[in-house]
Design an enzyme around this catalytic site. Structure first.
Site, PDB file in Angstrom:
ATOM      1  N   SER A 147      82.791  -7.371  20.186  1.00 26.34           N
ATOM      2  CA  SER A 147      84.029  -7.197  19.548  1.00 26.34           C
ATOM      3  C   SER A 147      83.930  -5.858  18.593  1.00 26.34           C
ATOM      4  CB  SER A 147      84.618  -8.408  19.083  1.00 26.34           C
ATOM      5  OG  SER A 147      85.951  -8.272  18.025  1.00 26.34           O
ATOM      6  N   TYR A 160      82.486 -16.118  14.136  1.00 25.66           N
ATOM      7  CA  TYR A 160      83.011 -15.110  15.097  1.00 25.66           C
ATOM      8  C   TYR A 160      82.277 -13.616  15.203  1.00 25.66           C
ATOM      9  CZ  TYR A 160      85.998 -12.548  18.266  1.00 25.66           C
ATOM     10  OH  TYR A 160      86.470 -11.675  19.566  1.00 25.66           O
TER      11      TYR A 160
END
Length: 287
Positions: A147, A160
């Site tokens: 990401s 995350y």
């Protein structure tokens, strides 16, 4: 092709691709794209009913398998079942992921941290590891989904970012380690993608919207799951070492992040909006 030679493009027509997190979102869209380009697809998800419906909509060149990527033995069996069904495995996309509820590292429960790491990072290893002999035999390609969050500090959502930074390093190592055998690996980076997970995180309440507001244009630009999927599919066919979507803004950040992050970290630690957000997150968690 000589073992160790640089492999050419990978035409997915007639090949077999396995995708985790394929019941919805980017994984579902990617299965549609690869299937339309002639691949047989194995759709894997913890949501058995959802992934079965997705595979049924595609037809006989699609197989659904229900499994939790955090369950190492279950995902090992998935790889075995996929190869038994289609006879080979050419592409693996480790896409399954989750986001934690907003919390600072001071207020985060250990079980919430473990869940994110177990799925987003260890789940990628669990998916890729049992597939690698098949990928080497087919001189295929692996995609691990990181990401653009891996580039940035993870205030109120550190697990995350930590997990995605780990996935990035896994993908880099994998590309080097597969190169002597004519197989390849790539890392997919996404900015903000319009998925249910994004809406729950950024659009669900005032805190989410405050997080979103801290991103300047063009870093706050959103793309659809279909756009994200096409970037991965195109990257597979190019055997790309990395894909970034949307490219505008994030590509420059990725290239310059060593310098940018040194400045950004200093600015964020002095930003009154960040201070207010952190205090609001901690107050909510402790209610």
């Amino acid at each position: 092709m000589t073992i160790g030679a640089t492999p050419g493009r990978l035409d997915v027509d007639g090949k077999v691709a396995l995708i985790t997190g394929a019941a919805q979102g980017i994984g579902r869209e990617l299965a549609d794209v690869l299937h339309a380009r002639g691949a047989s697809v194995v759709l894997v998800d913890i949501d058995g009913a959802g992934v079965a419906a997705a595979a049924a909509a595609l037809g006989p060149r699609a197989l659904s398998l229900a499994a939790d990527v955090a369950d190492r033995e279950a995902i090992r069996q998935v790889i075995t079942d996929a190869v038994d069904h289609f006879g080979s495995l050419n592409v693996v996309v480790a896409n399954a992921g989750v986001v934690p509820r907003p919390a600072t590292l001071r207020t985060l429960e250990g079980r919430d941290f473990d869940r994110v790491i177990d799925i987003n990072l260890t789940g990628v290893f669990n998916t890729v590891r049992p597939a690698l002999d098949h990928i080497v035999a087919a001189r295929g390609h692996v995609v691990v989904v990181s990401s653009c969050a891996a580039f940035a500090p993870g205030m109120a959502g550190a697990p995350y970012m930590i997990s995605k930074a780990g996935v990035e390093q896994l993908g880099r190592a994998l590309r080097v380690e597969l190169s002597p055998f004519g197989a390849t690996a790539g890392i997919a980076y996404f900015g903000i993608v319009e998925t249910a997970m994004t809406h729950d995180t950024l659009d669900g309440d005032d805190l989410g919207r405050a997080l979103d507001d801290l991103l300047p244009w063009p870093l706050n630009r959103r793309i659809t799951a279909a756009e994200a999927a096409r970037s991965v599919a195109d990257g597979i066919e190019r055997r790309a070492p990395r894909t970034i979507a949307p490219a505008t803004g994030w590509s420059a950040y990725a290239l310059l992040r060593g310098a940018v992050n040194a400045v950004l970290d200093t600015r964020l630690t002095r930003d009154a909006r960040v201070h207010a957000l952190v205090r609001a997150v901690e107050a909510r968690v402790r209610i």
